[in-house]
Design a protein around this motif. Structure first.
Motif, short mmCIF file in Angstrom:
data_model
loop_
_atom_site.label_atom_id
_atom_site.label_comp_id
_atom_site.label_asym_id
_atom_site.label_seq_id
_atom_site.Cartn_x
_atom_site.Cartn_y
_atom_site.Cartn_z
N SER A 119 0.84 -1.20 0.00
CA SER A 119 0.00 0.00 0.00
C SER A 119 0.87 1.24 0.00
CB SER A 119 -0.93 -0.01 1.22
OG SER A 119 -0.16 0.05 2.39
N ARG A 120 2.01 1.14 0.70
CA ARG A 120 2.90 2.30 0.71
C ARG A 120 3.41 2.57 -0.71
NH1 ARG A 120 8.72 2.71 3.56
NH2 ARG A 120 9.22 4.74 2.64
N LEU A 121 3.81 1.47 -1.40
CA LEU A 121 4.34 1.63 -2.75
C LEU A 121 3.26 2.17 -3.68
CD1 LEU A 121 6.54 -1.57 -3.13
CD2 LEU A 121 7.29 0.77 -2.74
N GLN A 122 2.04 1.66 -3.48
CA GLN A 122 0.92 2.12 -4.33
C GLN A 122 0.77 3.62 -4.23
OE1 GLN A 122 -1.15 0.63 -6.37
NE2 GLN A 122 -1.67 -1.44 -5.73
N SER A 123 0.85 4.13 -2.99
CA SER A 123 0.65 5.57 -2.83
C SER A 123 1.81 6.34 -3.45
CB SER A 123 0.51 5.91 -1.34
OG SER A 123 1.73 5.63 -0.68
N VAL A 124 3.05 5.75 -3.37
CA VAL A 124 4.20 6.42 -3.98
C VAL A 124 4.00 6.52 -5.49
CG1 VAL A 124 6.66 6.26 -4.44
CG2 VAL A 124 5.81 5.80 -2.16
N VAL A 125 3.55 5.40 -6.08
CA VAL A 125 3.36 5.39 -7.54
C VAL A 125 2.38 6.48 -7.93
CG1 VAL A 125 2.48 4.06 -9.48
CG2 VAL A 125 3.84 2.92 -7.75
N GLY A 126 1.32 6.61 -7.14
CA GLY A 126 0.32 7.60 -7.47
C GLY A 126 0.88 9.01 -7.51
N GLY A 127 1.77 9.31 -6.54
CA GLY A 127 2.23 10.69 -6.46
C GLY A 127 3.60 10.92 -7.06
N ALA A 128 4.17 9.89 -7.71
CA ALA A 128 5.56 10.03 -8.16
C ALA A 128 5.65 10.89 -9.40
CB ALA A 128 6.14 8.65 -8.45
N SER A 129 6.80 11.55 -9.53
CA SER A 129 7.06 12.27 -10.78
C SER A 129 8.47 11.99 -11.28
CB SER A 129 6.88 13.77 -10.58
OG SER A 129 7.85 14.22 -9.65
N ALA A 130 9.34 11.52 -10.40
CA ALA A 130 10.72 11.24 -10.82
C ALA A 130 10.83 9.79 -11.26
CB ALA A 130 11.68 11.50 -9.68
N LEU A 131 11.72 9.57 -12.20
CA LEU A 131 11.85 8.24 -12.79
C LEU A 131 12.26 7.20 -11.75
CD1 LEU A 131 11.87 6.47 -15.29
CD2 LEU A 131 14.22 7.11 -15.66
N LEU A 132 13.19 7.59 -10.86
CA LEU A 132 13.69 6.62 -9.89
C LEU A 132 12.58 6.17 -8.94
CD1 LEU A 132 17.28 7.85 -9.02
CD2 LEU A 132 16.64 5.71 -10.12
N ASP A 133 11.69 7.12 -8.58
CA ASP A 133 10.58 6.75 -7.71
C ASP A 133 9.68 5.74 -8.40
OD1 ASP A 133 11.56 8.44 -5.90
OD2 ASP A 133 10.15 10.09 -6.27
N PHE A 134 9.41 6.00 -9.68
CA PHE A 134 8.62 5.03 -10.44
C PHE A 134 9.31 3.68 -10.47
CE2 PHE A 134 6.69 8.77 -12.69
CZ PHE A 134 5.39 8.48 -12.33
N TYR A 135 10.59 3.73 -10.76
CA TYR A 135 11.35 2.50 -10.94
C TYR A 135 11.30 1.63 -9.69
CZ TYR A 135 15.44 -0.52 -11.47
OH TYR A 135 16.27 -1.60 -11.52
N TYR A 136 11.57 2.28 -8.53
CA TYR A 136 11.62 1.49 -7.30
C TYR A 136 10.24 1.03 -6.88
CZ TYR A 136 16.48 2.83 -6.71
OH TYR A 136 17.81 2.97 -6.88
N SER A 137 9.25 1.91 -7.02
CA SER A 137 7.95 1.53 -6.49
C SER A 137 7.26 0.50 -7.40
CB SER A 137 7.07 2.77 -6.31
OG SER A 137 7.06 3.51 -7.51
N VAL A 138 7.32 0.74 -8.71
CA VAL A 138 6.70 -0.23 -9.62
C VAL A 138 7.44 -1.56 -9.52
CG1 VAL A 138 6.26 -0.77 -12.02
CG2 VAL A 138 5.82 1.52 -11.17
N GLY A 139 8.79 -1.45 -9.50
CA GLY A 139 9.58 -2.68 -9.38
C GLY A 139 9.24 -3.43 -8.11
N GLY A 140 9.08 -2.66 -7.02
CA GLY A 140 8.76 -3.28 -5.73
C GLY A 140 7.41 -3.99 -5.80
N LEU A 141 6.42 -3.33 -6.39
CA LEU A 141 5.09 -3.94 -6.48
C LEU A 141 5.14 -5.22 -7.32
CD1 LEU A 141 2.84 -0.79 -6.93
CD2 LEU A 141 2.84 -2.39 -5.01
N ALA A 142 5.88 -5.14 -8.42
CA ALA A 142 5.97 -6.33 -9.27
C ALA A 142 6.62 -7.49 -8.49
CB ALA A 142 6.78 -6.03 -10.52
N LEU A 143 7.61 -7.15 -7.66
CA LEU A 143 8.26 -8.19 -6.88
C LEU A 143 7.31 -8.78 -5.86
CD1 LEU A 143 11.72 -6.50 -6.36
CD2 LEU A 143 11.31 -8.66 -7.53
N ILE A 144 6.50 -7.92 -5.23
CA ILE A 144 5.55 -8.41 -4.23
C ILE A 144 4.55 -9.34 -4.90
CG2 ILE A 144 3.65 -7.72 -2.72
CD1 ILE A 144 5.24 -5.22 -2.05
N LYS A 145 4.14 -8.95 -6.09
CA LYS A 145 3.18 -9.79 -6.79
C LYS A 145 3.77 -11.16 -7.07
CE LYS A 145 -0.04 -9.90 -10.57
NZ LYS A 145 -0.51 -9.26 -11.79
N GLY A 146 5.04 -11.16 -7.42
CA GLY A 146 5.68 -12.44 -7.70
C GLY A 146 5.90 -13.27 -6.45
#
Lengths: 695, 438
Positions: A119-146
């Motif tokens: 949920s923390r990552l989800q909220s970061v993705v929603g408010g992110a604007s920098a590439l690194l934030d996207f990278y870490y949060s989306v990557g993190g979510l994908a890892l959790i899903k796996g």
């Protein structure tokens, strides 16, 4: 300016890597030496890593290389993973790598922890604007899903996020780190592609195909900026130097490979990337050899692992265990085909298309033929070396043909592969002879056969009007003429002055005629003994030799004035540094003196006159009747004589120990005293004798 | 504004202080701060074993690109580094304020230098080497080729990968442990300047080696051949600055350090090349971990006395002693050798004697002062291969005999004395006889 420097750096780097790659332009897949290097590089830290990112790099490298070291570090690593995931203040980057570590170690993190992180990552993705934030949060979510059983973990607005990442892309296929930063980066492009791949896998519905296809276009544009080494390796380089975070060639290329393979894995349809470029990327990573840095090793191994299992095209590496083949030992030509990580290739045939003599562009020496496959060792061999191949440097051209036609799109074989091969052999040395010729007539003065296989001690003598001729024959194992790279006659004078002559050849025959008349100046008019040596060597000659043939005594004319001096020879360091000879001072010899005995005898003799004097006195019947009888004069007389005795003994003392000054001082007092008492006694004696006369 | 400057100065001085106190000093001659100049930062990874071994031995390595615009060797007249490693063979011009003269000044002020060249070497690197007394082959495409003592490798066929094992025999340069495995070398040849007595060949090529382009035909005799080719050389300048010069940058690379080696024609295959031991030991020497001597307490006195006299008389017996210690990297250990010599010198040596030592660093001897008077010097000039030079001298006047120091009782003169004294005795008796005889 910075750009220019950057270009220049790349050039240098390219030159450097190229020069090292030339040494082994055959790329070998990952081998055991990588494994031992990995153990060495990661071991010093011994499990207690400074960051979770390093832990991940170690675990991932070991995982890819198939080293089981998990148990050593899993407890400590898992503990820090659960701490990071459990804490609400840990950074995005740490969360991302902690999830990656968990993916390898399976730490058994509780579901609710994952939920909190998600949920923390989800909220970061929603408010992110920098590439690194996207990278870490989306990557993190994908890892959790796996890593969890939660199949319903989806990104709320997948397409929106996709668009906002895509908004950072540039027209040349590179990405910006954030919208405020105008600098675009290739490294960021890799991160962005990985993030986009994560979004696709997290999306609940199909992403708009037009978005996917524009991204694919971006990838193609990115590959337009790929750079190439001469040996066929492709790489990406960061254009900006001096930027905030400068990434090296390796990490940039590695990032692109990760992004590319991740994106290709989640999207359907071909990327239309030429398989040669993928193979070139693999060659780049393999061409590095074994990096000496943990991060570099991770990047290399991780990227190769992605290339090994990518969906674009899997590179196949053709390698030769040996490129130096001996004709004499009848070495067979062996070829191996592996994937980049060293596992076996799918069924395929290796053809030897051509054998070219290196340096010349003539036609192939052989017909195309197929190599025999030995399934046991997974090696392709050529039974016998083609008959027409003699010793020399060749370029062998190979081709891989996949058996299964479906594989043709799956694997990158690289078309024709040219590999330089050295074919070596024992060269036969024959009919060697050395002769001294008379200059004008050319008649042979002395001629000696020499055996270049054994020992020779030829001794010749010549003067400056004569010539020296040395000849021998070389033939290759197949009986052809052979021209070695090094065929040098060396004459060394006693003073270590060396003269060298390149031997010329016609066909098999090698001959040199040294006309000493023309060489006098070059020889610095140095007559005397010259040692004759012959050096014959070549890269493909197995019996290269340096043979002492013997010596020639040269009688050269005396040097004219202004003749050049022979060059100085370096001094032997032992002469400079050794201890010097001892020097003892030679003392002046003492004056010659007569023997002691003689001196003592003569000293004895000097007593004789004194004894004679004594005897004479006794003879004369000396008496002392005149000694004063009255008391006062008697005292003065005694004192007078004592005074004389004192003066005489003072002289004795002067001899024995006193110096002149003490003696004179004492003599002053004694003299005065003696004057006084002497005057008294002498006047007394004078008056008494005058009384006697008058009486 | 002024206040800001003051702040900056304070901060600077506070940060500089520990650096200054760590720097090269006579009490601890080992270098500390090394500047590594690279063509490309990837060298940090490909040569990491060598760099890590330096780091683990306590050196501070500062990696810079050779064309870094901020490059400087000194600031405010103080050198920032004790040693320089030039791993940038292809650099045409250094960045910043560093140039050929700056590098030479660095060495002239007693700092150490490692130069690694290779086939891409620039004129700049070659001219640095030339100034140090070695000449690289002028042909830019020439490599050292050896068809006899090459390293057997199944994928290297042109015999430019040399397995060299012709080391200089010197424990101080290469360590006490013999280097068993050959050293792998791939690069360019250099020769020593014959007029330079300070430069030494540490690793020489075999007699069959030559320097040429392997890919083109040899039309004229190669300029460098045989054992006159030096693969690795060292220089110890008169100010004890040490320089190592090699024609192969690959020699330091992880690939060569970890590679197995088999010399052609030799049945023995070594699991590891001698490179690691060779470069480690030689770097110890270059950075003054080994072979640095100091001499203290030069003393002399008359035999049987304790104090040092202001002057000697001719033919005095004297005792001379000096203490010599060797730096072991951590502490000063007694130096033991049997070839330390002392000279009593006035225009030329009058006495030259080898000192005996007590294995604890004390060297002593005794001898007689020559029968020549004048102003002498005790001189200890110690130049040994690999060790720093010792050059000590102490002035001491020597006087002739005083008038009362000559021999007093010469037997040959006894007849004269005898005659005088019998004369005197006679006179004494005669005085009685003359005065009192009746």
């Amino acid at each position: 300016m910075a750009r220019n420097i950057g270009r220049f750096l790349v050039l240098i780097a390219a030159a450097l890597i190229y020069s090292s790659a030339l040494a082994s332009s055959i790329f070998q897949p990952i081998s055991d030496s990588h494994r031992s290097a990995a153990l060495e590089l990661f071991n010093p830290l011994g499990g207690s890593f400074s960051s979770v990112e390093k832990t991940y790099e170690e675990l991932r490298t070991f995982e890819v290389l198939g080293i089981d070291k998990r148990s050593d570090i899993s407890t400590a690593a898992c503990q820090s993973v659960s701490e990071i995931l459990g804490s609400s203040s840990s950074t995005l980057k740490d969360l991302f790598y902690a999830l990656k570590v968990n993916g390898i170690l399976q730490c058994g993190i509780k579901e609710d922890v994952f939920e909190g992180v998600a949920s923390r990552l989800q909220s970061v993705v929603g408010g992110a604007s920098a590439l690194l934030d996207f990278y870490y949060s989306v990557g993190g979510l994908a890892l959790i899903k796996g890593q969890t059983s939660k199949d319903d973990l989806y990104l709320a607005d997948a397409e929106g996020v996709f668009r906002s990442i895509k908004a950072l892309s540039q027209s040349d296929g590179r990405w910006r780190y954030n919208s405020n930063n105008p600098e675009s980066s290739t490294f960021a492009a890799g991160l962005a592609l990985e993030a986009l791949a994560g979004i696709v896998s997290l999306s609940s519905s199909e992403i708009d195909q037009s978005l996917i296809s524009t991204t694919k276009n971006d990838i193609l544009k990115l590959f337009d900026s790929i750079e190439k080494y001469d040996d066929g390796a492709f790489y990406f380089d960061e254009k900006l130097v001096g930027a905030r975070e400068h990434q090296g060639v390796l990490s940039t290329t590695s990032s692109v490979v990760r992004g590319l393979t991740a994106f290709a894995a989640v999207t359907s349809g071909s990327l239309n990337l030429p398989s040669g470029k993928i193979l070139g990327l693999a060659k780049f990573f393999l061409g590095i050899g074994i990096p000496g840095d943990a991060k570099d090793l991770f990047n290399q191994v991780d990227s190769l692992a992605f290339l090994e299992s990518n969906t674009v095209s899997i590179p196949l590496i053709l390698s030769l265990p040996a490129t130096v083949l001996s004709l004499t030992k009848k070495d067979a030509l062996k070829v191996k085909v592996n994937t980049v990580l060293g596992s076996n290739a799918p069924p395929l045939t290796v053809n030897l298309l051509q054998v070219l003599r290196s340096g010349s562009k003539d036609t192939s020496l052989i017909e195309s033929q197929e190599l025999k496959f030995d399934p046991e060792n997974a090696v392709y061999t050529l039974d016998a070396m083609p008959k027409s191949v003699d010793v020399g440097k060749y370029t062998f051209v190979f081709e891989m043909v996949l058996h299964d036609s479906d594989h043709k799109n799956l694997y990158a074989t690289g078309g024709r592969i040219r590999i330089p091969i050295f074919v070596t052999g024992v060269i036969e040395v024959d009919s060697a002879e050395i002769a001294v010729l008379d200059s004008d007539l050319g008649s042979i003065e002395t001629k000696k056969k020499i055996d270049l296989a054994g020992e020779n001690t030829v001794s010749l003598s010549a003067n400056h009007l004569q010539k020296l001729r040395l000849s021998f024959q070389l033939s290759s194992p197949l009986g052809h003429a052979f021209k070695p790279h090094q065929a040098i006659l060396k004459l060394t004078h006693e003073t270590k002055v060396e003269h060298m002559f390149v031997m010329g050849s016609s066909g098999k025959q090698f001959e040199i005629i040294l006309d000493f008349l023309g060489q006098v100046e070059k020889f610095f008019y140095l007559s005397g003994r010259y040692n004759v040596q012959l050096a014959v060597g070549d890269a493909v000659m197995e019996n290269s030799f340096l043979k002492a043939i013997g010596h020639v005594d040269l009688d050269l004319p005396a040097p004219p004035e202004k003749a050049p001096q022979p060059p100085a020879q370096p001094l032997d360091p032992n002469l400079i540094y050794g201890p010097k000879a001892e020097i003892a001072h030679i003392f002046r010899a003492p004056e010659k003196l007569p023997p002691k005995k003689l001196s003592l005898t003569f000293s004895g003799l000097t007593l004789l006159p004194f004894l004679g004097f004594l005897v004479g006195l006794l003879r004369l019947g000396v008496n002392l009747k005149n000694f004063p009888s009255s008391s006062v004069p008697a005292v003065f007389a005694t004192l007078f004589h004592l005074g004389i005795a004192a003066v005489l003994s003072l002289y004795m003392l002067f001899w024995l120990k006193l110096d002149l000054f003490t003696t004179l001082k004492a003599l002053c007092f004694l003299g005065a005293f003696l004057m006084f008492v002497g005057h008294r006694i002498l006047s007394h004696l004078a008056s008494s004798s005058s009384k006697l006369k008058s009486a | 504004m002024g206040r800001n400057y003051f702040m900056i100065l304070t901060v600077l001085s506070v940060t500089l202080l520990p650096i200054l106190s760590l720097s090269f000093s006579t009490d601890s001659p080992t270098d500390r701060r090394l500047l590594v100049l690279l063509d490309d930062l990837s060298l940090k990874s490909s040569h990491s074993i060598f760099f890590n071994s330096l780091k683990s031995r306590g050196f501070d390595l500062d990696f810079k690109l050779a064309d870094d615009p901020k490059l400087a060797l000194q600031r405010y007249g103080q050198y920032l580094y004790d040693g320089l490693i030039l791993f940038s063979p292809s650099i045409e011009r250094f960045g910043g304020v560093v140039d050929l003269a700056a590098v030479l000044d660095f060495v002239d002020s007693g700092h150490d230098l490692i130069i690694a060249a290779d086939s891409s070497s620039s004129d700049l690197i070659k001219s640095v080497a030339t100034e140090c007394g070695v000449d690289f082959d002028e042909d830019p495409s020439a490599l050292v080729i050896d068809h006899k003592s090459y390293a057997v490798a199944e994928t290297e066929g042109d015999h430019t990968l040399i397995a060299a094992d012709d080391f200089i025999e010197s424990d101080v340069l290469l360590g006490k442990k013999k280097i068993e495995a050959p050293v792998l070398f791939k690069g360019i040849a250099h020769s020593l300047n014959a007029a330079n007595t300070l430069v030494l060949k540490v690793l020489s090529a075999s007699p069959l080696a030559y320097s040429a382009n392997p890919n083109s035909k040899l039309s004229s005799p190669p300029s460098l051949t045989g054992s006159s080719i030096s693969l690795v050389s060292v220089v110890q300048a008169r100010n004890n600055a040490r320089i190592m010069i090699t024609g192969s940058l690959d020699m330091f690379s992880n690939r060569f350090l970890r590679s197995s080696v088999q010399k052609a024609g030799s049945p023995r295959k070594y699991d590891k090349s001698g490179n690691e031991q060779f470069v480690t030991e030689l770097s110890k020497w270059v950075f003054h971990v080994r072979g640095h001597l100091k001499a203290v307490n030069l003393r002399h006195n008359k035999a049987g006395e304790k104090d040092e006299p202001a002057m000697y008389r001719i033919k005095d017996d004297l005792v001379f002693s000096v203490e010599i210690y060797e730096w072991s990297g951590k502490s000063w250990e007694p130096y033991v050798a049997n070839d330390v010599q002392v000279q009593l010198y006035m225009m030329s040596p009058y006495v030259l004697k080898t000192l005996s030592n007590d294995k604890k660093g004390l060297y002593h001897t005794s001898f007689k002062v020559p029968d020549v008077y004048g102003v002498f010097q005790f001189k200890v000039e110690y130049h040994r291969l690999g060790y720093t030079s010792l050059s000590l001298s102490k002035q001491i006047p020597v006087r002739p005999f005083r008038h009362n120091e000559y021999e007093r009782f010469i037997t040959a003169a006894f007849p004269y004395y005898g005659a005088s004294f019998t004369m005197m005795a006679g006179f004494f008796l005669f005085s009685f006889v003359y005065l009192y005889h009746k």
